[in-house]
Motif scaffolding. Structure first.
Motif, short mmCIF file in Angstrom:
data_model
loop_
_atom_site.label_atom_id
_atom_site.label_comp_id
_atom_site.label_asym_id
_atom_site.label_seq_id
_atom_site.Cartn_x
_atom_site.Cartn_y
_atom_site.Cartn_z
N HIS A 11 -5.81 8.57 1.41
CA HIS A 11 -5.50 7.75 0.24
C HIS A 11 -4.56 6.60 0.61
O HIS A 11 -4.73 5.47 0.14
CB HIS A 11 -4.89 8.60 -0.88
CG HIS A 11 -5.88 9.51 -1.52
ND1 HIS A 11 -5.62 10.20 -2.69
CD2 HIS A 11 -7.15 9.86 -1.16
CE1 HIS A 11 -6.68 10.94 -3.00
NE2 HIS A 11 -7.62 10.75 -2.09
N LEU A 25 -5.30 -2.20 -8.61
CA LEU A 25 -5.54 -1.12 -7.64
C LEU A 25 -5.15 0.27 -8.16
O LEU A 25 -5.90 1.23 -7.93
CB LEU A 25 -4.80 -1.42 -6.33
CG LEU A 25 -5.10 -0.49 -5.16
CD1 LEU A 25 -6.60 -0.37 -4.91
CD2 LEU A 25 -4.42 -1.00 -3.89
N PRO A 26 -4.03 0.42 -8.88
CA PRO A 26 -3.73 1.75 -9.45
C PRO A 26 -4.81 2.27 -10.38
O PRO A 26 -5.09 3.47 -10.43
CB PRO A 26 -2.41 1.51 -10.20
CG PRO A 26 -1.75 0.41 -9.45
CD PRO A 26 -2.87 -0.49 -9.03
N MET A 36 -7.65 3.45 -8.08
CA MET A 36 -7.31 4.70 -7.40
C MET A 36 -7.31 5.88 -8.37
O MET A 36 -7.76 6.98 -8.02
CB MET A 36 -5.95 4.58 -6.72
CG MET A 36 -5.94 3.69 -5.48
SD MET A 36 -7.09 4.22 -4.18
CE MET A 36 -6.39 5.81 -3.74
N LEU A 78 2.51 1.78 -3.43
CA LEU A 78 1.57 2.30 -4.43
C LEU A 78 1.19 3.75 -4.16
O LEU A 78 0.86 4.50 -5.09
CB LEU A 78 0.30 1.44 -4.44
CG LEU A 78 0.48 0.00 -4.94
CD1 LEU A 78 -0.82 -0.78 -4.81
CD2 LEU A 78 0.97 -0.02 -6.39
N GLN A 79 1.23 4.15 -2.90
CA GLN A 79 0.87 5.52 -2.55
C GLN A 79 2.03 6.49 -2.77
O GLN A 79 1.86 7.58 -3.30
CB GLN A 79 0.41 5.58 -1.09
CG GLN A 79 0.09 6.98 -0.57
CD GLN A 79 -1.08 7.64 -1.30
OE1 GLN A 79 -1.91 6.95 -1.89
NE2 GLN A 79 -1.14 8.96 -1.26
N GLY A 88 0.83 -1.21 0.00
CA GLY A 88 0.00 0.00 0.00
C GLY A 88 0.85 1.25 0.00
O GLY A 88 0.56 2.22 -0.73
N VAL A 97 -5.28 -3.27 -0.67
CA VAL A 97 -4.25 -4.28 -0.94
C VAL A 97 -4.50 -5.50 -0.06
O VAL A 97 -4.36 -6.64 -0.50
CB VAL A 97 -2.83 -3.71 -0.68
CG1 VAL A 97 -1.80 -4.85 -0.68
CG2 VAL A 97 -2.45 -2.69 -1.75
N ARG A 157 2.17 4.68 -12.06
CA ARG A 157 1.63 3.93 -10.92
C ARG A 157 1.99 2.44 -10.99
O ARG A 157 1.92 1.74 -9.97
CB ARG A 157 0.11 4.08 -10.86
CG ARG A 157 -0.38 5.46 -10.40
CD ARG A 157 -1.90 5.48 -10.43
NE ARG A 157 -2.45 6.75 -9.98
CZ ARG A 157 -2.85 7.01 -8.73
NH1 ARG A 157 -2.72 6.06 -7.80
NH2 ARG A 157 -3.37 8.16 -8.40
N GLN A 194 -5.44 2.61 0.36
CA GLN A 194 -4.70 1.67 -0.49
C GLN A 194 -4.21 0.47 0.32
O GLN A 194 -4.22 -0.66 -0.16
CB GLN A 194 -3.53 2.38 -1.18
CG GLN A 194 -3.96 3.42 -2.18
CD GLN A 194 -2.97 3.57 -3.32
OE1 GLN A 194 -2.89 2.73 -4.20
NE2 GLN A 194 -2.21 4.64 -3.31
#
Length: 320
Positions: A261, A241-242, A245, A105-106, A102, A269, A175, A265
């Motif tokens: 956010h 997930l990207p 988001m 990805l953030q 997470g 995840v 991403r 995430q």
């Protein structure tokens, strides 16, 4: 059922099928088992071992024996019987993986953030790979260090390189950089951490567990399957997930809660990993097999000389 007449090592499900393995790994990757104290795990181990010896307390419920075996499989190494460190257990993949993935990805936009989270992820992966190795093939501290540094360098080079390369690319492409880094690092980290098996071979047995020798080809097959499983484990969350988001962030309510956010995430995840950890572990049988005809000539000839045509396949623990 009496504990003394219960075969605790008999699989509850058919492990030759994907569905059977999926049920098995849903059982032993249950992240709630990672919350239990060592004393509870040791009690489960003692019950499993007493059952194997035929001396389990009479009248022990079958369900209690199944639960003890679940705890044993989740926390103790299949080769050595030693309790594994908690971070390296597959039952810790969901809480550990969701937090790290997470954050990757953030925090993908700046180089320092990319470097830090890729380093954290590779440290986590190195510990998982070492914990779940085939313990019949020992590895030295120097080899562990080289494997860790090589995989971390690979991940950082991929992540930073692609991060800079995608500055002018569509936002979604940027991403996906963390997944590219994770996949490339897995291709390096796992073989490097288990290099002894590739260099010296992995112990192979017949269907009754009798040791037949060591095979490098079997090691390559087993490790390749583990690499593919690990990439599969990460793929849905880090690819899908990207997309989710990016679409969510277009809404005004999401633009007002940017501070949430990251936690969002992490939670999403976790949802992916609850299903993907057991699914990825189930792709291939834990006890891998290989035809004797595909082994190295010297090992193949040795087996043929000792057993003739009665042994057609060899078996080995591929690790996780």
């Amino acid at each position: 059922m009496s504990g003394g007449s219960f075969d605790i090592d008999a699989p509850r499900w058919d492990l030759t099928t994907f569905t059977g393995r999926l049920k098995h790994f849903f059982n032993i990757t249950d992240f709630t088992t990672a919350l239990l104290p060592d004393s509870r795990l040791d009690e489960a181990k003692a019950l499993v071992e007493s059952c194997r010896a035929g001396s389990a307390p009479p009248g022990t419920p079958e369900e209690q024996l199944h639960y003890a075996k679940k705890l044993y499989d989740s926390a103790f190494h299949p080769d050595t019987g030693d309790r594994m460190n908690i971070i390296g257990r597959m039952s810790f993949q969901v809480p550990g993986g969701m937090a790290i993935t997470g954050c990757m990805l953030q925090f993908y936009r700046t180089v320092p953030a990319v470097v830090f989270w890729q380093w954290v992820n590779q440290s986590f992966n190195a510990l998982v790979n070492y914990t779940n190795r085939n313990a019949a093939s020992p590895i030295t501290s120097n080899q562990i260090g080289v494997a860790y540094l090589t995989a971390t360098t690979t991940a950082l080079a991929t992540a930073v390189g692609l991060n800079l390369y995608t500055k002018k690319a569509p936002p979604l492409v940027a991403r996906w950089v963390p997944f590219a880094a994770v996949a490339s690092a897995n291709c390096v980290n796992i073989p490097m951490m288990r290099q002894q098996e590739i260099l010296n071979g992995i112990a192979v047995t017949d269907e009754n567990g009798n040791k037949l020798g060591h095979s490098k080809k079997a090691a390559v097959k087993g490790i390749s399957q583990v690499v593919l499983s690990r990439i599969t484990m990460a793929a849905p969350g880090m690819i899908i997930l990207p997309i989710i988001m990016q679409r969510l962030e277009k809404y005004k309510f999401m633009q007002k809660i940017t501070y949430l956010h990251g936690p969002l995430q992490v939670m999403l995840v976790g949802v992916f990993l609850v299903f993907m950890v057991p699914a990825a572990c189930s792709l291939f049988p834990q006890t891998c097999s290989m035809a004797v005809s595909k082994l190295e000539p010297e090992l193949r000839d040795s087996i043929r000389g000792r057993y003739g045509e009665s042994v057609q396949h060899v078996y080995f623990n591929k690790g996780l």
